[in-house]
Design an enzyme around this catalytic site. Structure first.
Site, mmCIF file in Angstrom:
data_model
loop_
_atom_site.group_PDB
_atom_site.id
_atom_site.type_symbol
_atom_site.label_atom_id
_atom_site.label_comp_id
_atom_site.label_asym_id
_atom_site.label_seq_id
_atom_site.Cartn_x
_atom_site.Cartn_y
_atom_site.Cartn_z
ATOM 1 N N TYR A 18 27.916 36.168 29.386
ATOM 2 C CA TYR A 18 28.694 37.401 29.215
ATOM 3 C C TYR A 18 29.582 37.381 27.970
ATOM 4 C CZ TYR A 18 27.445 38.205 34.107
ATOM 5 O OH TYR A 18 26.757 38.391 35.275
ATOM 6 N N HIS A 23 31.612 44.514 27.737
ATOM 7 C CA HIS A 23 32.573 44.446 28.849
ATOM 8 C C HIS A 23 33.626 43.370 28.603
ATOM 9 C CE1 HIS A 23 33.314 46.499 32.492
ATOM 10 N NE2 HIS A 23 32.728 45.700 33.359
ATOM 11 N N PHE A 64 35.549 37.260 37.867
ATOM 12 C CA PHE A 64 34.641 38.338 37.521
ATOM 13 C C PHE A 64 35.416 39.660 37.573
ATOM 14 C CE2 PHE A 64 31.591 35.017 38.298
ATOM 15 C CZ PHE A 64 30.696 35.199 37.258
ATOM 16 N N ASN A 66 35.316 42.676 38.779
ATOM 17 C CA ASN A 66 35.654 43.499 39.939
ATOM 18 C C ASN A 66 36.781 42.938 40.798
ATOM 19 O OD1 ASN A 66 33.490 44.888 38.944
ATOM 20 N ND2 ASN A 66 32.253 44.769 40.789
ATOM 21 N N ASP A 91 37.882 47.145 27.966
ATOM 22 C CA ASP A 91 36.887 48.031 27.368
ATOM 23 C C ASP A 91 37.020 49.434 27.938
ATOM 24 O OD1 ASP A 91 35.901 46.742 29.864
ATOM 25 O OD2 ASP A 91 34.140 47.998 29.552
ATOM 26 N N ASN A 112 36.152 49.094 37.173
ATOM 27 C CA ASN A 112 36.372 48.269 38.361
ATOM 28 C C ASN A 112 37.445 47.208 38.176
ATOM 29 O OD1 ASN A 112 34.551 49.647 39.994
ATOM 30 N ND2 ASN A 112 32.826 48.430 39.257
#
Length: 195
Positions: A18, A23, A64, A66, A91, A112
């Site tokens: 990632y 993101h 993460f 969320n 973002d 989220n």
């Protein structure tokens, strides 16, 4: 905001897969700030990693996206801060690539990470919204877009933006949000004029 200890949060997802995705521009922003201030290496704490300057702590949540609020809430309570002393870099699909907006409070706009933070500390924190553009479609295509690496054509504005976010960071700490916004937007506007 002046002369107060701040918790500076960069939102993103942990892991090499990632690292370069849209993101994760929040992670990239705090990495740039850490490099600019020559801060010590990142250490595991608050379900994430932290490093600190004299008047601020930088946090990258490793829960993460969320579940970002778990990490932010733990760090805020540990340092006995209020949401007004928390600044989150994240973002934003609704802004053009490289566009920046700053606000305190407001809705999560479907993000989220922000929803999670709202649930854990309330909405009264500051948000530095970093535009990544929108793919122009909805549903799974949006998820694929935000979890995809920045395109080669994005590199120039991304480098300019990250350098400005870090280089002018003192203004944000001093509560000079309008001045900070103007300064971080100027290099990108200059580049637009050239192209």
């Amino acid at each position: 905001m002046p002369n107060v200890f701040h918790l500076i949060v960069g939102l993103g997802n942990p892991g090499a897969e990632y690292a370069d995705t849209r993101h994760n521009i929040g992670f990239m922003a705090v990495d740039a700030i850490a490099a600019r201030y020559k801060l010590p290496g990142w250490k595991k704490k608050f379900k994430g990693v932290v490093t600190a300057g004299s008047s601020f702590i930088l946090l990258k949540s490793h829960t993460f996206m969320n579940l970002s609020g778990e990490s932010v809430g733990d760090a805020m309570r540990f340092h006995k801060l209020t949401p007004e002393n928390v600044i989150v870099f994240h973002d934003d699909l609704d802004l053009q690539p490289g566009q920046v907006k700053i606000k305190q409070g407001g809705g999560a706009a479907g993000h989220n990470g922000l929803k999670s933070i709202d649930a854990h500390i309330g909405p009264g924190y500051w948000r530095v919204r970093l535009g990544i553009g929108h793919p122009g479609v909805k549903g799974d295509a949006v998820l694929n877009y935000v979890l995809s690496p920045f395109a080669k054509t994005d590199r120039k504005w991304l480098e300019l933006l990250l350098a400005a976010l870090a280089g002018e960071f003192d203004l944000l700490l001093e509560g000079k949000t309008a001045e900070y916004l103007k300064k971080v937007s100027s290099p990108l506007e200059e580049e637009d004029r050239k192209s």
